[in-house]
Write an enzyme that holds these catalytic residues in place. Structure first.
Site, PDB file in Angstrom:
ATOM      1  N   ASP A 191      27.552  34.652  30.666  1.00 37.61           N
ATOM      2  CA  ASP A 191      28.129  35.676  31.594  1.00 37.61           C
ATOM      3  C   ASP A 191      29.745  35.550  31.641  1.00 37.61           C
ATOM      4  OD1 ASP A 191      28.680  37.674  33.534  1.00 37.61           O
ATOM      5  OD2 ASP A 191      27.693  36.380  35.309  1.00 37.61           O
ATOM      6  N   ASP A 204      29.720  42.571  29.998  1.00 41.17           N
ATOM      7  CA  ASP A 204      29.903  41.380  30.009  1.00 41.17           C
ATOM      8  C   ASP A 204      28.963  40.100  30.237  1.00 41.17           C
ATOM      9  OD1 ASP A 204      29.002  42.231  32.612  1.00 41.17           O
ATOM     10  OD2 ASP A 204      30.495  41.295  33.719  1.00 41.17           O
ATOM     11  N   GLU A 205      27.699  40.388  30.030  1.00 42.17           N
ATOM     12  CA  GLU A 205      26.573  39.086  30.041  1.00 42.17           C
ATOM     13  C   GLU A 205      25.680  39.796  29.067  1.00 42.17           C
ATOM     14  OE1 GLU A 205      24.243  39.016  33.812  1.00 42.17           O
ATOM     15  OE2 GLU A 205      24.697  40.803  34.444  1.00 42.17           O
TER      16      GLU A 205
END
Length: 356
Positions: A12, A106-107
């Site tokens: 993350d 983003d993860e």
């Protein structure tokens, strides 16, 4: 012969959008930054850690964010830049495993059980985070465990710029001490319902029967039953099926009449339908989201036996759902439309009536 436990990493990026802006604009480093609209009716898309210290959070209204942090600096989002950085990061993931399931820009989950690198999962996570920083100058946090649920929980445990591992013999004890609201997959409304049933912690949840949880929460009850026991058998899926297509907008001024809301629905429906046509996706469930001036939020949905056939049909379905909220007791600040139960999606069951 017992199957050895899987090795799952949840990566993350830390305050991703805001961190990219601080990286690219040195004058923003160390400053409270919010990515989003600065106007009165704007919404914060992401907040730097400096801004979070003042209580600024994503999805918060810009007006409230500015009240919490008068020195807050608003920056317009640059999604093309964020997407390009995300592709850089995914290229790094691909060097360690083919089993990468992106959740957003983003993860992502990585299954490194059979990684070509002769390292432990903990060592792999540390090396991947180092590579990300070397190539993007951005920090990432990681959670490492034997299933997706625990890996995602673990990635929050040492944020920012850290990592945490939950080993097989630690899973049950880790889960039982958590408040149910900390479980991924249990939102505020569900947590409140659980609390109303006297269920406050993972241990409380584990003491319930699966039949009891299904009685109160339907199919989701089986999921809650499993995660209370630190069990999650979901595989890491490299080709994750898209589950919904949606569009929403926040208005400069509150809307108070059905004609105003109906007019506002049209561009949302057009945007959703264009995405459906471009991707070839078809869905049976139409959901309308309404956020009122006092920030109370509701959704209304309807699922049919066949996919929505045309843009006009989508507009009519959304308008019919909206009519269930008329007459309005307060103004509307945000409106959204989503199409889900897409073809190819695993269906949780058909719901023909309107529902929350």
């Amino acid at each position: 012969m017992e199957t050895p436990p899987r090795k799952i990493i949840h990566l993350d990026m830390d305050a991703f959008y805001a961190s990219v802006e601080q990286r690219d604009h040195p004058e923003l480093r160390g400053q409270p930054v919010a990515v989003g609209g600065a106007r009165e009716r704007g919404v914060v898309a992401a907040a730097s850690y400096e801004a979070r210290q003042f209580g600024v959070r994503s999805a918060m209204s810009s007006a409230l964010a500015r009240r919490k942090c008068p020195a807050l600096i608003f920056v317009k989002p640059r999604f093309e830049v964020y997407k390009a950085v995300s592709q850089q990061i995914r290229a790094i993931f691909a060097e360690y495993t083919d089993l990468v399931e992106p959740l957003s820009l983003d993860e992502a989950y990585l299954d490194v059980t059979h990684s070509p690198r002769p390292l432990t999962a903990t060592e792999l996570a540390r090396e991947i985070r180092t590579r990300i920083f070397q190539e993007t100058q951005l920090h990432a946090s990681a959670g490492i465990s034997y299933n997706k649920f625990l890996a995602k929980l673990a990635s929050d445990y040492r944020k920012p710029n850290g990592q945490y591992v939950i080993r097989p013999h630690q899973g049950l004890a880790f889960v039982e001490t958590l408040a149910v609201g900390q479980f991924h997959g249990i939102g505020p409304a569900t947590a409140a319902r659980l609390n109303g049933l006297g269920i406050f912690t993972g241990l409380d949840l584990r003491q319930q029967t699966e039949a009891f949880l299904r009685q109160h929460f339907g199919k989701a009850g089986s999921y809650y039953y499993a995660i209370a026991r630190a069990e999650d058998h979901r595989p890491v899926r490299p080709n994750r099926v898209r589950k919904s297509i949606g569009s929403e907008t926040t208005f400069e001024h509150d809307l108070t009449t059905l004609p105003e809301l109906g007019a506002a629905l049209l561009p949302l429906a057009e945007s959703v339908w264009k995405t459906c046509e471009r991707t070839g996706a078809k869905g049976r469930t139409v959901t309308v989201k309404v956020k009122y001036a006092d920030f109370q939020q509701i959704t209304r949905s309807r699922t049919g036996f066949a996919p929505v056939p045309t843009r006009v049909a989508l507009e009519l379905a959304a308008l019919e759902l909206l009519r269930t909220q008329v007459p309005l007791e307060k103004g509307v600040r945000l409106l959204g439309i989503t199409v889900s139960t897409l073809e190819g999606e695993e269906e949780p069951g058909r719901q023909l009536a309107l529902g929350l």
